[in-house]
Write a protein that holds these residues in place. Structure first.
Motif, PDB file in Angstrom:
ATOM      1  N   THR A  27      27.243  39.650  23.283  1.00 21.88           N
ATOM      2  CA  THR A  27      28.294  39.339  22.322  1.00 21.88           C
ATOM      3  C   THR A  27      29.668  39.527  22.950  1.00 21.88           C
ATOM      4  OG1 THR A  27      28.495  41.607  21.479  1.00 21.88           O
ATOM      5  CG2 THR A  27      26.822  40.200  20.444  1.00 21.88           C
ATOM      6  N   GLY A  28      30.665  38.935  22.311  1.00 22.94           N
ATOM      7  CA  GLY A  28      32.044  39.117  22.755  1.00 22.94           C
ATOM      8  C   GLY A  28      32.453  40.577  22.683  1.00 22.94           C
ATOM      9  N   GLU A  29      31.968  41.273  21.679  1.00 23.09           N
ATOM     10  CA  GLU A  29      32.280  42.695  21.530  1.00 23.09           C
ATOM     11  C   GLU A  29      31.705  43.512  22.683  1.00 23.09           C
ATOM     12  OE1 GLU A  29      32.345  40.730  17.516  1.00 23.09           O
ATOM     13  OE2 GLU A  29      30.895  40.776  19.146  1.00 23.09           O
ATOM     14  N   GLN A  30      30.503  43.167  23.127  1.00 20.32           N
ATOM     15  CA  GLN A  30      29.904  43.867  24.263  1.00 20.32           C
ATOM     16  C   GLN A  30      30.720  43.636  25.529  1.00 20.32           C
ATOM     17  OE1 GLN A  30      25.939  42.066  23.648  1.00 20.32           O
ATOM     18  NE2 GLN A  30      25.127  44.107  24.101  1.00 20.32           N
ATOM     19  N   LEU A  31      31.166  42.404  25.736  1.00 22.17           N
ATOM     20  CA  LEU A  31      31.973  42.108  26.916  1.00 22.17           C
ATOM     21  C   LEU A  31      33.275  42.905  26.911  1.00 22.17           C
ATOM     22  CD1 LEU A  31      31.513  38.243  27.240  1.00 22.17           C
ATOM     23  CD2 LEU A  31      30.653  40.009  28.782  1.00 22.17           C
ATOM     24  N   ARG A  32      33.937  42.944  25.760  1.00 19.25           N
ATOM     25  CA  ARG A  32      35.200  43.694  25.672  1.00 19.25           C
ATOM     26  C   ARG A  32      34.975  45.185  25.889  1.00 19.25           C
ATOM     27  NH1 ARG A  32      35.794  40.102  21.326  1.00 19.25           N
ATOM     28  NH2 ARG A  32      35.419  41.741  19.792  1.00 19.25           N
ATOM     29  N   ALA A  33      33.892  45.719  25.313  1.00 14.44           N
ATOM     30  CA  ALA A  33      33.598  47.148  25.457  1.00 14.44           C
ATOM     31  C   ALA A  33      33.262  47.497  26.907  1.00 14.44           C
ATOM     32  CB  ALA A  33      32.440  47.540  24.534  1.00 14.44           C
ATOM     33  N   ALA A  34      32.488  46.643  27.567  1.00 16.92           N
ATOM     34  CA  ALA A  34      32.113  46.896  28.963  1.00 16.92           C
ATOM     35  C   ALA A  34      33.346  46.867  29.854  1.00 16.92           C
ATOM     36  CB  ALA A  34      31.090  45.861  29.422  1.00 16.92           C
ATOM     37  N   ARG A  35      34.204  45.890  29.639  1.00 18.58           N
ATOM     38  CA  ARG A  35      35.425  45.781  30.446  1.00 18.58           C
ATOM     39  C   ARG A  35      36.321  46.989  30.224  1.00 18.58           C
ATOM     40  NH1 ARG A  35      40.464  43.732  29.538  1.00 18.58           N
ATOM     41  NH2 ARG A  35      39.885  42.765  27.571  1.00 18.58           N
ATOM     42  N   ALA A  36      36.464  47.408  28.972  1.00 13.35           N
ATOM     43  CA  ALA A  36      37.302  48.568  28.662  1.00 13.35           C
ATOM     44  C   ALA A  36      36.720  49.844  29.271  1.00 13.35           C
ATOM     45  CB  ALA A  36      37.446  48.722  27.154  1.00 13.35           C
ATOM     46  N   SER A  37      35.400  49.975  29.255  1.00 13.22           N
ATOM     47  CA  SER A  37      34.761  51.168  29.817  1.00 13.22           C
ATOM     48  C   SER A  37      35.014  51.303  31.309  1.00 13.22           C
ATOM     49  CB  SER A  37      33.251  51.137  29.570  1.00 13.22           C
ATOM     50  OG  SER A  37      32.984  51.208  28.196  1.00 13.22           O
ATOM     51  N   LEU A  38      35.125  50.167  31.991  1.00 16.57           N
ATOM     52  CA  LEU A  38      35.390  50.183  33.428  1.00 16.57           C
ATOM     53  C   LEU A  38      36.881  50.184  33.740  1.00 16.57           C
ATOM     54  CD1 LEU A  38      32.701  47.596  34.561  1.00 16.57           C
ATOM     55  CD2 LEU A  38      32.646  50.076  34.900  1.00 16.57           C
ATOM     56  N   ARG A  39      37.706  50.064  32.703  1.00 11.80           N
ATOM     57  CA  ARG A  39      39.158  49.962  32.861  1.00 11.80           C
ATOM     58  C   ARG A  39      39.529  48.756  33.725  1.00 11.80           C
ATOM     59  NH1 ARG A  39      39.288  54.199  30.266  1.00 11.80           N
ATOM     60  NH2 ARG A  39      39.715  56.334  30.519  1.00 11.80           N
ATOM     61  N   TRP A  40      38.810  47.664  33.491  1.00 14.10           N
ATOM     62  CA  TRP A  40      39.068  46.418  34.189  1.00 14.10           C
ATOM     63  C   TRP A  40      39.956  45.529  33.342  1.00 14.10           C
ATOM     64  CZ3 TRP A  40      33.787  44.215  36.311  1.00 14.10           C
ATOM     65  CH2 TRP A  40      33.383  44.980  37.418  1.00 14.10           C
ATOM     66  N   GLU A  41      40.697  44.666  34.009  1.00 12.40           N
ATOM     67  CA  GLU A  41      41.417  43.603  33.324  1.00 12.40           C
ATOM     68  C   GLU A  41      40.532  42.359  33.370  1.00 12.40           C
ATOM     69  OE1 GLU A  41      45.331  43.082  34.878  1.00 12.40           O
ATOM     70  OE2 GLU A  41      45.776  45.227  34.776  1.00 12.40           O
ATOM     71  N   GLN A  42      40.904  41.334  32.611  1.00 12.16           N
ATOM     72  CA  GLN A  42      40.090  40.124  32.595  1.00 12.16           C
ATOM     73  C   GLN A  42      40.006  39.490  33.984  1.00 12.16           C
ATOM     74  OE1 GLN A  42      41.903  37.963  29.365  1.00 12.16           O
ATOM     75  NE2 GLN A  42      40.413  38.760  27.901  1.00 12.16           N
ATOM     76  N   LYS A  43      41.066  39.603  34.763  1.00 12.15           N
ATOM     77  CA  LYS A  43      41.024  39.025  36.116  1.00 12.15           C
ATOM     78  C   LYS A  43      40.026  39.772  36.995  1.00 12.15           C
ATOM     79  CE  LYS A  43      44.917  41.640  37.918  1.00 12.15           C
ATOM     80  NZ  LYS A  43      46.251  41.616  38.469  1.00 12.15           N
ATOM     81  N   ASP A  44      39.829  41.083  36.761  1.00 11.44           N
ATOM     82  CA  ASP A  44      38.837  41.849  37.523  1.00 11.44           C
ATOM     83  C   ASP A  44      37.417  41.361  37.201  1.00 11.44           C
ATOM     84  OD1 ASP A  44      40.850  43.492  38.670  1.00 11.44           O
ATOM     85  OD2 ASP A  44      40.851  44.737  36.857  1.00 11.44           O
ATOM     86  N   VAL A  45      37.176  41.094  35.919  1.00  5.62           N
ATOM     87  CA  VAL A  45      35.865  40.567  35.510  1.00  5.62           C
ATOM     88  C   VAL A  45      35.654  39.194  36.149  1.00  5.62           C
ATOM     89  CG1 VAL A  45      34.462  39.808  33.553  1.00  5.62           C
ATOM     90  CG2 VAL A  45      35.889  41.839  33.334  1.00  5.62           C
ATOM     91  N   ALA A  46      36.683  38.366  36.112  1.00  7.91           N
ATOM     92  CA  ALA A  46      36.585  37.027  36.698  1.00  7.91           C
ATOM     93  C   ALA A  46      36.281  37.101  38.192  1.00  7.91           C
ATOM     94  CB  ALA A  46      37.877  36.260  36.444  1.00  7.91           C
ATOM     95  N   ASN A  47      36.956  37.986  38.898  1.00  9.46           N
ATOM     96  CA  ASN A  47      36.719  38.123  40.346  1.00  9.46           C
ATOM     97  C   ASN A  47      35.315  38.646  40.635  1.00  9.46           C
ATOM     98  OD1 ASN A  47      39.263  37.203  41.043  1.00  9.46           O
ATOM     99  ND2 ASN A  47      40.156  39.247  41.051  1.00  9.46           N
ATOM    100  N   ALA A  48      34.867  39.625  39.881  1.00 10.91           N
ATOM    101  CA  ALA A  48      33.559  40.229  40.128  1.00 10.91           C
ATOM    102  C   ALA A  48      32.413  39.269  39.802  1.00 10.91           C
ATOM    103  CB  ALA A  48      33.407  41.510  39.309  1.00 10.91           C
ATOM    104  N   SER A  49      32.610  38.417  38.797  1.00 11.78           N
ATOM    105  CA  SER A  49      31.536  37.531  38.355  1.00 11.78           C
ATOM    106  C   SER A  49      31.654  36.115  38.893  1.00 11.78           C
ATOM    107  CB  SER A  49      31.509  37.478  36.829  1.00 11.78           C
ATOM    108  OG  SER A  49      32.713  36.902  36.343  1.00 11.78           O
ATOM    109  N   LYS A  50      32.794  35.784  39.512  1.00 11.04           N
ATOM    110  CA  LYS A  50      33.051  34.419  39.990  1.00 11.04           C
ATOM    111  C   LYS A  50      33.088  33.423  38.830  1.00 11.04           C
ATOM    112  CE  LYS A  50      32.831  35.746  44.303  1.00 11.04           C
ATOM    113  NZ  LYS A  50      33.673  36.883  44.474  1.00 11.04           N
TER     114      LYS A  50
END
Length: 120
Positions: A27-50
């Protein structure tokens, strides 16, 4: 099956079942929670996942299950898995969520961001 190892066909279908189960419960909520838990920004998620940053932004903005290409969702799941996050599917009366992987040692859990020094 030779010497107790699964055949190529068995491995393929097992992997397919796991990936299908994982992608249908994200879910979108899971994605937001996971990103927040890692203290990542959206660009960090984009870089890590391609995955492109606009796609990450679009998926995170969704409420409920995300609607995206299976390969995109799997790339996100792999990136978070490599960072120590696992997604948990809904179970009975409990909703879907995320958690740190149990096999992480305390030193491997991402540290909190440093606190700002007090203002004079």
């Amino acid at each position: 099956m030779i010497s107790g190892r699964p055949s190529m066909r068995q491995r393929y279908f097992y992997t397919w079942e796991i990936s299908l189960a994982a992608t249908t419960s994200l879910t979108g909520e899971q994605l937001r929670a996971a990103r927040a838990s890692l203290r990542w920004e959206q660009k960090d998620v984009a870089n890590a996942s391609k995955v492109s940053e606009p796609t990450v932004k679009r998926l995170e903005s969704m409420n409920g299950y995300v609607k995206a290409n299976t390969l995109t969702i799997e790339a996100l799941i792999r990136a978070f898995d490599a960072a120590g996050i696992e997604f948990v599917a809904a179970d009975g009366d409990k909703g879907p969520g995320m958690r740190f992987k149990a096999d992480l040692k305390p030193a491997e859990v991402p540290s909190r961001s440093p606190r700002r020094p007090p203002s004079p």
